[in-house]
Every structure is written in C-alpha cells, then in structure tokens.
Write an enzyme that holds these catalytic residues in place. Sequence first.
Site, PDB file in Angstrom:
ATOM      1  N   ARG A 166      10.559  -5.695   6.456  1.00  0.00           N
ATOM      2  CA  ARG A 166      11.133  -4.443   5.974  1.00  0.00           C
ATOM      3  C   ARG A 166      12.359  -4.167   6.854  1.00  0.00           C
ATOM      4  O   ARG A 166      12.388  -4.527   8.028  1.00  0.00           O
ATOM      5  CB  ARG A 166      10.141  -3.288   6.093  1.00  0.00           C
ATOM      6  CG  ARG A 166       8.868  -3.472   5.274  1.00  0.00           C
ATOM      7  CD  ARG A 166       7.908  -2.320   5.510  1.00  0.00           C
ATOM      8  NE  ARG A 166       6.690  -2.444   4.708  1.00  0.00           N
ATOM      9  CZ  ARG A 166       5.594  -3.079   5.100  1.00  0.00           C
ATOM     10  NH1 ARG A 166       5.560  -3.637   6.314  1.00  0.00           N
ATOM     11  NH2 ARG A 166       4.539  -3.151   4.315  1.00  0.00           N
TER      12      ARG A 166
ATOM     13  N   HIS B  64      16.146  -4.450   0.953  1.00  0.00           N
ATOM     14  CA  HIS B  64      14.871  -4.567   0.252  1.00  0.00           C
ATOM     15  C   HIS B  64      14.926  -5.640  -0.827  1.00  0.00           C
ATOM     16  O   HIS B  64      13.923  -6.308  -1.108  1.00  0.00           O
ATOM     17  CB  HIS B  64      14.475  -3.225  -0.356  1.00  0.00           C
ATOM     18  CG  HIS B  64      12.993  -3.069  -0.514  1.00  0.00           C
ATOM     19  ND1 HIS B  64      12.119  -3.077   0.559  1.00  0.00           N
ATOM     20  CD2 HIS B  64      12.215  -2.938  -1.622  1.00  0.00           C
ATOM     21  CE1 HIS B  64      10.875  -2.956   0.121  1.00  0.00           C
ATOM     22  NE2 HIS B  64      10.916  -2.870  -1.189  1.00  0.00           N
TER      23      HIS B  64
ATOM     24  N   ARG C 246      14.184  -8.793   0.818  1.00  0.00           N
ATOM     25  CA  ARG C 246      12.735  -8.907   1.058  1.00  0.00           C
ATOM     26  C   ARG C 246      12.045  -9.381  -0.220  1.00  0.00           C
ATOM     27  O   ARG C 246      11.167 -10.246  -0.176  1.00  0.00           O
ATOM     28  CB  ARG C 246      12.187  -7.556   1.514  1.00  0.00           C
ATOM     29  CG  ARG C 246      10.672  -7.503   1.731  1.00  0.00           C
ATOM     30  CD  ARG C 246      10.329  -6.179   2.413  1.00  0.00           C
ATOM     31  NE  ARG C 246       8.970  -5.731   2.164  1.00  0.00           N
ATOM     32  CZ  ARG C 246       7.919  -6.058   2.932  1.00  0.00           C
ATOM     33  NH1 ARG C 246       8.077  -6.856   3.968  1.00  0.00           N
ATOM     34  NH2 ARG C 246       6.718  -5.566   2.668  1.00  0.00           N
TER      35      ARG C 246
ATOM     36  N   HIS D 228       1.468  -6.440   3.427  1.00  0.00           N
ATOM     37  CA  HIS D 228       0.870  -5.531   2.451  1.00  0.00           C
ATOM     38  C   HIS D 228      -0.609  -5.344   2.759  1.00  0.00           C
ATOM     39  O   HIS D 228      -1.338  -6.324   2.944  1.00  0.00           O
ATOM     40  CB  HIS D 228       1.005  -6.091   1.032  1.00  0.00           C
ATOM     41  CG  HIS D 228       2.404  -6.014   0.488  1.00  0.00           C
ATOM     42  ND1 HIS D 228       2.824  -6.777  -0.577  1.00  0.00           N
ATOM     43  CD2 HIS D 228       3.463  -5.258   0.865  1.00  0.00           C
ATOM     44  CE1 HIS D 228       4.093  -6.488  -0.835  1.00  0.00           C
ATOM     45  NE2 HIS D 228       4.498  -5.574   0.025  1.00  0.00           N
TER      46      HIS D 228
END
Length: 308
Positions: free
Chosen positions: A148, A252, A255, A278
């Site tokens: 992130r 992002h 990512r 996650h």
Amino acid sequence: MNSGQLIDLFLDMMAAERGAARNTLDAYRRDLDDMSMRLSSRDRTWLDAQTPHLEACLAELAREGLAASTAARRLSATRRLFRFLLAEGYRTDDPARSLTGPKRGRPLPKIMSEADVDALFAAAEELDGARGIRARALLEILYAGGLRVSELVALPIAAISQRSGTLHIKGKGGRERLVPLTQPATEALRAWLEVRDQTLPKGRTANLAKAQRFLFPSSSAASGHLTREQFARILKELARTAGLDEAKVSPHVLRHAFATHLLANGADLRSVQALLGHADISTTQIYTHVLEERLKALVETAHPLAKR
C-alpha cells in the site's frame, strides 16, 4: 390522497426533519415518481400496493436493463416512503420490509498492463542523480511487493533485511507480514541506500533524527518521510514521460497490477492474499477475473477435447 400528494408530504418531512438537500429531494422525487408510474400501470397506489406488486416493479427494472445501483436506489426510496406512511398512519403495514435489493457486483480493479509498467520503469531510468535512483527504488519496491502507498512511503530503515531480501511490513490493523523482494528490487534498494544520506534534511537535530528513521526521508514533510502526495506526483511525472494517461496511473493501480500480473503468471490466490496483507480472502477475490481467464486459456490449450 393521491400518490403525488403522498410523495410531497414525504419530501416535506425529509426537508424539515432530516435537512435533506435540494439535490437529494430531487433524486427521491424522480425515483418515487417512477415507482408510482409502475404501480399505476398495475392499478395500484402507495396506499394499497402489496409486496408482489413491488417485486413486479423491481423485476421490470431488471428486464429494462437498469443498472443495479439505480434499482437499489429506487428500492431505498420506496422503503423510506413506506416507513413514512406507516409512521404517519396512512398504512398499517410495510410491504417493502421483506424486499431484497439487486446484487451489485464489485467493480473490477483498475490495472496496468505489463508493457505500461515497463514504460514507467523506462521513464524512471531517464532521471538523473539521487532523484532517479529514489524513483526506481520506489517503483521496484511497490511493484515487487504490492505494498500500500502508506506502507511504502513510511517504511522504516529497520524494516529492511538485506541478508534475506525481505521487508517486514506492518499493515492495516497492526497485521505484520514479510514481503520478499525481487533481485531488481534488491539492487534498486541497495543503490538508493548508497545515496540516501545525501537527501537527508539539513538543520535542526530533531528533524534529522526523525528523517533518519525512514527509508525515504523528506525534508519538507512534518512526518519526516516522503508523503503519499509527493509519491503520487512522482508517478504522474513518470507517466507523462512514458506517454501514459496520468489519470490511469496511481500507487494503488500499481498495487493492483502487482496482484493481477502475479495471478496471470501462475500465482495462487492465497499467496497473493498473503503478499497483499488482506485479512480476508474475499478482498483478494476481486482479482479472480484474471484466474478465470487463465483457466479458460488452460482448458483451450491443454484439454484433450479442445484439440479435436
């Protein structure tokens, strides 16, 4: 009292008691007028409509191809109106209570092709000095580890294990994970560490002490490290140099590219979940469209019946 008058009363209540804005009231009116028309075509009003009539209206919306978000908004307005009618004594029941809304699929993540990512790296190679070395290190670590942006810019020096070629990441909710680095990322990191001290802020000891903790220090940020906004600007500049659409390039999106490209090249979903940090596999499942395409290709090329 007719349907239009009931809607007017409801909107008056929303304005007076809930402080609803004009745009909100206009949206409610459009949705409720549409539902009124559909009920009227079935010889029903807000006062005598029952659950099957409302279900028929929602089914009609689906047949017309309205977006699930639009149908969900119509249902929400309808539910609110019936609650109002029940509370005000115009009805003794709420036929919308048991209705379920349409399922809204999660939007697919925006991604970049492998060629676009290569173009970004090529643009970073054109930058001279410590600035270029830092840009390459940032890109390599982000794309190699799928971090992130908040994790990347605030990486402490202590998170690096050069011996094992890994980063120790403390992510959302305090969850920790080890992220292995590719050989190019390790080399880019080593090159950055050799020039990093040249970028450390000059002046007050407190600022220097704070900045020294971070892999990517910043003399202009109160945090002592590169900010998300500063890194976003670096990416936009690289996108312009690479001839890419700036609006489609962000930390992002990179990512997402990391996860998508891993899956497309054979990684399994659980491994990608662990690398992304996650907590729940359902979050990682937004990338299953990539797996589905790979499985289709596998069947078409490897299944004996496909060769007949």
